[in-house]
Write an enzyme that holds these catalytic residues in place. Structure first.
Site, PDB file in Angstrom:
ATOM      1  N   ASP A  12       0.569  -1.483   0.039  1.00 58.97           N
ATOM      2  CA  ASP A  12      -0.160   0.193  -0.012  1.00 58.97           C
ATOM      3  C   ASP A  12       0.119   0.942   0.186  1.00 58.97           C
ATOM      4  OD1 ASP A  12      -2.336  -1.107   0.048  1.00 58.97           O
ATOM      5  OD2 ASP A  12      -1.689  -1.335   2.731  1.00 58.97           O
ATOM      6  N   HIS A  40      -4.090  -2.619  -5.889  1.00 57.75           N
ATOM      7  CA  HIS A  40      -3.546  -1.764  -6.149  1.00 57.75           C
ATOM      8  C   HIS A  40      -4.907  -0.302  -6.287  1.00 57.75           C
ATOM      9  CE1 HIS A  40      -0.189  -3.198  -6.289  1.00 57.75           C
ATOM     10  NE2 HIS A  40      -0.513  -3.850  -7.241  1.00 57.75           N
TER      11      HIS A  40
HETATM   12  P1  GDP Z   1      -0.175  -0.151  -3.717  1.00 55.81           P
HETATM   13  O1  GDP Z   1      -0.755  -1.631  -3.480  1.00 55.81           O
HETATM   14  O2  GDP Z   1       1.406   0.216  -3.238  1.00 55.81           O
HETATM   15  O3  GDP Z   1      -0.560   0.321  -4.930  1.00 55.81           O
HETATM   16  O4  GDP Z   1      -1.167   1.398  -2.679  1.00 55.81           O
HETATM   17  P2  GDP Z   1      -3.005   1.729  -2.860  1.00 55.81           P
HETATM   18  O5  GDP Z   1      -3.015   1.443  -4.090  1.00 55.81           O
HETATM   19  O6  GDP Z   1      -2.726   0.735  -1.740  1.00 55.81           O
HETATM   20  O7  GDP Z   1      -2.624   2.731  -2.194  1.00 55.81           O
HETATM   21  C1  GDP Z   1      -1.919   3.932  -2.039  1.00 55.81           C
HETATM   22  C2  GDP Z   1      -3.139   4.897  -2.405  1.00 55.81           C
HETATM   23  O8  GDP Z   1      -2.885   6.520  -2.026  1.00 55.81           O
HETATM   24  C3  GDP Z   1      -3.751   5.306  -3.653  1.00 55.81           C
HETATM   25  O9  GDP Z   1      -6.056   5.025  -2.582  1.00 55.81           O
HETATM   26  C4  GDP Z   1      -3.070   5.934  -3.916  1.00 55.81           C
HETATM   27  O10 GDP Z   1      -4.751   6.426  -5.238  1.00 55.81           O
HETATM   28  C5  GDP Z   1      -2.780   7.241  -3.432  1.00 55.81           C
HETATM   29  N1  GDP Z   1      -1.675   7.391  -3.539  1.00 55.81           N
HETATM   30  C6  GDP Z   1      -0.481   7.125  -4.388  1.00 55.81           C
HETATM   31  N2  GDP Z   1       0.341   8.166  -4.324  1.00 55.81           N
HETATM   32  C7  GDP Z   1      -0.175   9.190  -3.424  1.00 55.81           C
HETATM   33  C8  GDP Z   1       0.231  10.290  -3.214  1.00 55.81           C
HETATM   34  O11 GDP Z   1       1.114  11.012  -3.172  1.00 55.81           O
HETATM   35  N3  GDP Z   1      -0.224  11.243  -2.390  1.00 55.81           N
HETATM   36  C9  GDP Z   1      -1.970  10.999  -1.906  1.00 55.81           C
HETATM   37  N4  GDP Z   1      -2.772  11.949  -1.683  1.00 55.81           N
HETATM   38  N5  GDP Z   1      -2.676   9.204  -2.451  1.00 55.81           N
HETATM   39  C10 GDP Z   1      -1.389   8.620  -3.526  1.00 55.81           C
END
Ligand code: GDP
Length: 424
Positions: A12, A40
């Site tokens: 995440d 994701h």
């Molecule tokens: P992953 O499994 O590593 O892809 O991560 P997730 O998708 O579970 O969690 C990342 C969350 O953070 C998602 O809701 C993204 O849209 C959000 N996100 C990613 N990068 C950023 C950022 O730089 N700022 C903010 N506010 N949200 C972000």
């Protein structure tokens, strides 16, 4: 050239967003491990999506999305996901599924649920997607490869044989309904029809793509601390989350992976049970959870509230090292803009001694965080595109963490969108 996008911590971290962003310049995006147990979240011009199986590059029409042999392939989930994105206006992605990928069987999901029930309070907090039973069977050599769907006679015999073994456990350990080989075979015929148009000798396809100079992105799921060897065993996932495994789970030469982009979030979050040294609780945690990510820190697969904590330099330094980071993408920095002061975990105190080396699980359980407090910047940094334009305290935070982890932060993400990125 092959680049891997992987997580430094518990998952995440924002890998989906970074992959979606880097996919613009890529030809092929490959999932090489894990299954539909983690998600994701991607925000782009088509809307907001939670992907579990499709690679995060599937929104571009110039890319090919590949499910590598290392993945736990849940065929109905893959097809539901394809339908979902297409129904929201995304052009039908080009998809290839490795003929050597193994399939999550309906009974893997049942066994996952039954085992968690049986363990009760001692359960692992599984997402019950069948991943642990799937990989157990793979390595016990009783799994089903996609290729086996296309050999009816052998398939039928194997189904009967596997049902016999599984039914012993169902009857005597779990006291649950037994499997019917005919029913299972019928399900596998459906799987065969669904997957047939996409089946491919993926390693050969990728080898040729490499020779043609194509750009390949490997998309990891979860992060270092969930790796079965190097993570917080046994609170780990069942397949390797490390970039090195990308070579195996996609069928690429290890030397082909030239860039390892390790995604690291500006604070910590974790799901499931297990030690979490920099964890915070109460109102402090609730506020960070509410403001975190894009719409709060809740699991993309389960909707479970994530456990929250301050940035952990010890875990992240270790996480980046085991991944072999060439670049760190530091994400979700914008979220911290509300804090007056930001504590960071810079060491672990274990039995009265302070260490910055990430320990094995038994010692980790005893670790207490050594915190250092940095000043906040009290500013909304979304929309900023140049590093120098970030508030001074914000840059200090980034540079402090870079020094602590010992790997270069080359990208800072300050929002969920593709364009919310600052290159350094
Ligand atoms: P992953 O499994 O590593 O892809 O991560 P997730 O998708 O579970 O969690 C990342 C969350 O953070 C998602 O809701 C993204 O849209 C959000 N996100 C990613 N990068 C950023 C950022 O730089 N700022 C903010 N506010 N949200 C972000």
């Amino acid at each position: 050239m092959v680049k891997a996008v992987v997580g430094a911590n518990w998952g995440d971290e924002g890998k989906g967003k970074i992959t979606d962003m880097l996919a613009k310049e890529a030809d092929i995006i490959v999932r090489f491990q894990g299954g539909a147990n983690a998600g994701h979240t991607i925000v782009n011009d088509y809307g907001k999506f939670a992907l579990h199986t499709l690679p995060s590059g599937c929104f571009y029409s110039h890319t090919t999305s590949v499910i590598g042999n290392g993945v736990a392939l849940n065929i109905p989930v893959l097809f539901r996901e394809i339908q979902e994105i297409v129904s929201k206006g995304v052009p039908m992605p080009k998809i290839l599924v490795s003929d050597r990928a193994q399939m999550v069987m309906p009974y893997h999901i049942l066994f996952d649920q039954y085992e968690e029930e049986r363990l009760g309070g001692k359960s692992f907090g599984s997402t019950k997607s069948g991943i642990a039973p799937f990989y157990s069977d793979k390595y016990a050599k009783i799994g089903f490869q996609v290729s086996e769907l296309f050999d009816e006679e052998t398939l039928r015999d194997k189904v009967v044989r596997i049902c016999e073994t599984k039914n012993v456990l169902l009857e005597h350990l779990y006291h649950k309904p037994l499997l019917d080989p005919q029913e299972l075979l019928a399900t596998l015929h459906e799987y065969k029809d669904m997957v047939a148009p996409y089946v491919c000798d993926v390693s050969s396809y990728l080898w040729n793509a490499l020779k043609e100079g194509k750009e390949i992105l490997l998309e990891g799921q979860l992060g270092t601390l969930k790796d079965p060897d190097h993570g917080i065993y046994p609170m780990v996932t069942s397949s390797s989350t490390l970039a090195a495994f990308g070579a195996i789970g996609a069928g690429l030469p290890p030397y082909a992976i030239q860039k390892v982009i390790v995604v690291c979030k500006a604070y910590s979050s974790a799901v499931g049970a297990g030690a979490f040294v920099s964890e915070i609780f109460g109102e402090e945690a609730d506020e960070l959870r509410r403001r975190g990510g894009d719409g709060g820190e809740y699991g993309a697969t389960t909707g479970r509230p994530r456990r929250m904590g301050w940035f952990d330099c010890v875990a992240s330094k270790y996480g980046c090292r085991l991944q072999g980071a060439t670049d760190v993408a530091f994400t979700v920095l914008d979220v911290l803009g509300y804090l007056d002061e930001i504590p960071v975990c810079v060491g672990y105190e274990i039995d009265g001694e302070v260490t910055t080396e990430f320990p094995t699980t038994v010692k980790l359980e005893k670790a207490k965080p050594v915190l250092k407090t940095l000043p906040g910047w009290k500013y909304d940094i979304r929309g900023i595109r140049k590093y120098e334009e970030l508030p001074e305290n914000c840059r200090r935070y980034v540079e402090f963490i870079e020094e602590q982890i010992g790997f270069p932060i080359t990208m800072v993400s300050n929002g969920p969108g593709r364009e919310d990125i600052i290159y350094r």
